[in-house]
Design a protein around this motif. Structure first.
Motif, PDB file in Angstrom:
ATOM      1  N   SER A   1       0.857  -1.175   0.000  1.00 24.66           N
ATOM      2  CA  SER A   1       0.000   0.000   0.000  1.00 24.66           C
ATOM      3  C   SER A   1       0.895   1.226   0.000  1.00 24.66           C
ATOM      4  CB  SER A   1      -0.913   0.027   1.229  1.00 24.66           C
ATOM      5  OG  SER A   1      -1.793  -1.072   1.245  1.00 24.66           O
TER       6      SER A   1
ATOM      7  N   HIS B   1     -12.399  13.540  -5.417  1.00 23.28           N
ATOM      8  CA  HIS B   1     -11.029  13.553  -5.922  1.00 23.28           C
ATOM      9  C   HIS B   1     -10.397  14.950  -5.853  1.00 23.28           C
ATOM     10  CE1 HIS B   1     -10.961   9.379  -7.239  1.00 23.28           C
ATOM     11  NE2 HIS B   1     -12.207   9.558  -7.618  1.00 23.28           N
TER      12      HIS B   1
ATOM     13  N   PRO C   1      -4.284  11.303   0.266  1.00 24.48           N
ATOM     14  CA  PRO C   1      -4.647  10.335  -0.780  1.00 24.48           C
ATOM     15  C   PRO C   1      -4.047   8.964  -0.466  1.00 24.48           C
ATOM     16  CG  PRO C   1      -3.625  12.329  -1.694  1.00 24.48           C
ATOM     17  CD  PRO C   1      -3.352  12.325  -0.237  1.00 24.48           C
ATOM     18  N   TRP C   2      -4.859   7.912  -0.587  1.00 21.07           N
ATOM     19  CA  TRP C   2      -4.423   6.582  -0.195  1.00 21.07           C
ATOM     20  C   TRP C   2      -4.685   5.543  -1.277  1.00 21.07           C
ATOM     21  CZ3 TRP C   2      -7.455   6.486   5.074  1.00 21.07           C
ATOM     22  CH2 TRP C   2      -6.799   7.291   6.008  1.00 21.07           C
ATOM     23  N   TYR C   3      -3.754   4.628  -1.400  1.00 20.28           N
ATOM     24  CA  TYR C   3      -3.946   3.384  -2.153  1.00 20.28           C
ATOM     25  C   TYR C   3      -3.752   2.236  -1.156  1.00 20.28           C
ATOM     26  CZ  TYR C   3      -3.582   6.320  -6.294  1.00 20.28           C
ATOM     27  OH  TYR C   3      -3.793   7.294  -7.252  1.00 20.28           O
TER      28      TYR C   3
ATOM     29  N   TYR D   1      -0.304  13.017  -6.992  1.00 26.50           N
ATOM     30  CA  TYR D   1      -1.360  13.924  -6.556  1.00 26.50           C
ATOM     31  C   TYR D   1      -0.803  15.333  -6.569  1.00 26.50           C
ATOM     32  CZ  TYR D   1       0.603  14.118  -1.737  1.00 26.50           C
ATOM     33  OH  TYR D   1       1.404  14.314  -0.637  1.00 26.50           O
TER      34      TYR D   1
ATOM     35  N   GLN E   1      -2.508  -3.015  -2.991  1.00 21.02           N
ATOM     36  CA  GLN E   1      -2.077  -2.991  -4.383  1.00 21.02           C
ATOM     37  C   GLN E   1      -1.248  -4.241  -4.698  1.00 21.02           C
ATOM     38  OE1 GLN E   1      -3.179  -0.280  -6.329  1.00 21.02           O
ATOM     39  NE2 GLN E   1      -4.305   0.033  -4.408  1.00 21.02           N
TER      40      GLN E   1
ATOM     41  N   GLY F   1       0.533   5.771   0.439  1.00 24.45           N
ATOM     42  CA  GLY F   1      -0.342   6.908   0.661  1.00 24.45           C
ATOM     43  C   GLY F   1       0.441   8.142   1.049  1.00 24.45           C
TER      44      GLY F   1
ATOM     45  N   THR G   1       1.840   6.875  -9.895  1.00 22.51           N
ATOM     46  CA  THR G   1       0.704   7.753  -9.710  1.00 22.51           C
ATOM     47  C   THR G   1       1.204   9.100  -9.160  1.00 22.51           C
ATOM     48  OG1 THR G   1      -1.559   7.892  -8.824  1.00 22.51           O
ATOM     49  CG2 THR G   1       0.150   7.042  -7.349  1.00 22.51           C
TER      50      THR G   1
ATOM     51  N   ALA H   1      -6.648   8.711  -6.313  1.00 24.14           N
ATOM     52  CA  ALA H   1      -6.727   7.606  -5.364  1.00 24.14           C
ATOM     53  C   ALA H   1      -8.183   7.248  -5.073  1.00 24.14           C
ATOM     54  CB  ALA H   1      -6.014   7.977  -4.064  1.00 24.14           C
TER      55      ALA H   1
END
Length: 291
Positions: A140, A214, A253-255, A286, A274, A142, A284, A233
């Motif tokens: 993960s 978003h 923002p988190w994955y 942000y 992930q 973030g 990715t 995210a």
């Protein structure tokens, strides 16, 4: 540990090689600072990267291939020294590679690259995760940037609002001792605005899942946004230390996220985690825009 700076004619940022952490974002014309200054009275960090874990684990451990591994909240990358990879006038990159120490905590080879690019009054925060191994990698990642709120003298945090590009409400999963407890709370929005009340963060972070928004902005008492975070995210957090009236708000923002309180699976089964194929790359970004 070293501090690096890049600038354009609108903004200046400083990044610490420890954790490749964004420490300062200033408006060139006014000299105004937008980032929290890591006062340990409230929170000793400014903008750590969360890798390879976002949030916490049930009982502080995860299971993989019949073994148990302890890991603290938000993983270990935030507390490791990154190497400078490249630096030009408006962009800087740092890299962290797996080593003997990380393999004891997290048995996957990896390369983690963090970049910051300046575009006018916007910082583009970039993440690249690479899997050099011959088997799948689970992780993960973030962000956890903390922004000053209040930002103007003579105002208090409850004078401010949070603007989201959502409908009439957002639904937040609630936390119990840092784990998702299976309950939710609806936060009603007035033309996209969520008021920052005295008790908004009493239950810890607002965990907002399933692509509900978003774009998240901090809005001054006069109704003007002064900082906006945009991201792709699928989930994010909004946080300020519970019951402390701390003068900052994090937009994250988190994955990935923390475990559920009743989670009984292994590392590969964690929600929002992930998966990266052998030889694969996850990439990715942000943005943080000041007004």
């Amino acid at each position: 540990m070293a501090l690096f700076q890049i600038s354009n004619d609108k903004i200046t940022i400083q990044v610490d090689s420890m954790g490749a952490e964004l420490k300062s974002l200033k408006d060139v014309a006014s000299g105004r600072e937008y980032m929290w200054h890591a006062d340990p009275q409230y929170w000793k960090r400014t903008s750590p990267v969360l890798f390879p874990l976002v949030g916490g684990l049930k009982d502080g451990i995860y299971r993989l291939d019949g073994r148990e591994y302890p890991m603290g909240q938000h993983g270990f990358a935030r507390d490791m020294e990154f190497q400078l990879k490249s630096q030009v006038a408006s962009e800087i990159w740092f890299v962290l590679e797996s080593n003997e120490e990380t393999m004891q905590k997290y048995p996957y080879p990896f390369t983690l690259e963090l970049g910051y690019e300046l575009k006018e009054n916007t910082v583009v925060v970039k993440w690249i995760v690479k899997n050099p191994a011959k088997e799948e990698m689970y992780f993960s990642i973030g962000g956890h940037p903390a922004f000053l709120c209040p930002i103007e003298e003579g105002t208090k945090q409850t004078d401010y609002s949070i603007r989201l590009d959502a409908g009439e409400k957002v639904t937040a999963s609630t936390l119990d001792n840092g784990l998702v407890d299976g309950k939710t709370v609806d936060h009603c929005l007035d033309q996209g605005m969520l008021s920052v009340t005295e008790h908004l963060f009493d239950g810890d972070a607002l965990v907002i899942e399933h692509d509900q928004a978003h774009s998240v902005a901090l809005v001054k008492p006069d109704g003007e946004a002064y900082l906006t975070v945009t991201f792709d995210a699928p989930l994010f957090g909004i946080w300020s230390p519970p019951k402390k009236q701390a003068p900052f708000i994090c937009i994250e923002p988190w994955y990935g996220r923390c475990d559920r309180a009743d989670f009984a699976g292994d590392w590969t089964e964690r929600e929002w985690g992930q998966t990266l194929a052998p030889g694969g790359t996850f990439q990715t970004a942000y943005t943080i825009t000041i007004s």
